[in-house]
Design an enzyme around this catalytic site. Structure first.
Site, PDB file in Angstrom:
ATOM      1  N   CYS A 120      -4.140  -1.051  -2.300  1.00 53.67           N
ATOM      2  CA  CYS A 120      -4.668   0.298  -2.494  1.00 53.67           C
ATOM      3  C   CYS A 120      -4.412   0.722  -3.937  1.00 53.67           C
ATOM      4  O   CYS A 120      -3.449   0.276  -4.552  1.00 53.67           O
ATOM      5  CB  CYS A 120      -4.085   1.291  -1.502  1.00 53.67           C
ATOM      6  SG  CYS A 120      -2.378   1.730  -1.720  1.00 53.67           S
ATOM      7  N   CYS A 178       6.584  -0.122  -9.329  1.00 58.13           N
ATOM      8  CA  CYS A 178       7.097  -0.955  -8.244  1.00 58.13           C
ATOM      9  C   CYS A 178       8.543  -1.337  -8.518  1.00 58.13           C
ATOM     10  O   CYS A 178       8.978  -1.363  -9.662  1.00 58.13           O
ATOM     11  CB  CYS A 178       6.282  -2.242  -8.116  1.00 58.13           C
ATOM     12  SG  CYS A 178       4.608  -1.973  -7.539  1.00 58.13           S
ATOM     13  N   CYS A 204       0.872  -1.156   0.000  1.00 60.53           N
ATOM     14  CA  CYS A 204       0.000   0.000   0.000  1.00 60.53           C
ATOM     15  C   CYS A 204       0.915   1.214   0.000  1.00 60.53           C
ATOM     16  O   CYS A 204       2.131   1.068   0.119  1.00 60.53           O
ATOM     17  CB  CYS A 204      -0.904  -0.022   1.230  1.00 60.53           C
ATOM     18  SG  CYS A 204      -2.415   0.897   0.978  1.00 60.53           S
TER      19      CYS A 204
END
Length: 169
Positions: free
Chosen positions: A88, A96, A12
């Site tokens: 989320c 990422c 998240c």
């Protein structure tokens, strides 16, 4: 995959509520078969007090709970992840890190209980509701026949878990 527990990372943005709840749930429900971790792209540095209170009320050990960066899990000495789930929408849309071992990924977005407004009871309900949603998804996840599904079928099932179920009529 292997005979060791599957490593699962819940991501998240702030790593203060949703991903912490998911980590606690999976470590309880998947004990022995799964090892859960959580992290954030921009960790708040502390776990939301309502998340800690809810976990304690539900008899979860909260000693694990700390807000940390996902960078901790992108280094060579970190545990190799088998699954990475964003919980989320912000984290799902961020770039990422590259995860060693190419884990399977899926987006299981749920509303942010820390953003809930209203009375104290309404805010606590938001955390309860988030816990319920994550608990349902994780329960489905741990019941998947991991060893008998091919990678494509498993990825399809992981994605399905994250989709909202249409409401009847």
């Amino acid at each position: 995959m292997s005979d060791r527990p599957y490593n699962v990372l819940f991501l998240c943005t702030g790593n203060s509520a949703r991903s912490i709840l998911a980590e606690a749930i999976l470590n309880r429900l998947g004990q022995g078969k799964f090892k859960a971790y959580s992290a954030g792209s921009q960790p708040k540095g502390e776990v939301h007090p309502y998340a800690l209170q809810l976990l304690k009320t539900l008899n979860h050990d909260t000693g694990f709970a700390r807000s940390k960066s996902w960078e901790e899990f992108a280094v060579p000495e970190a545990p190799q992840m088998d699954f990475v789930f964003t919980v989320c929408d912000n984290a799902a849309n961020e770039a990422c890190p590259v995860w060693p071992g190419q884990p399977m990924t899926a987006h299981w977005g749920v509303p942010d209980p820390a953003a809930a407004e209203g009375t104290e009871a309404e805010k606590h309900f938001a955390f309860d509701d988030t816990y319920r949603m994550l608990n349902n998804r994780i329960s489905i996840f741990i019941s998947l026949p991991m060893t008998s599904l091919d990678k494509l079928a498993l990825q399809r099932r992981l994605n399905e878990i994250g989709r909202d179920v249409p409401k009847a009529g």
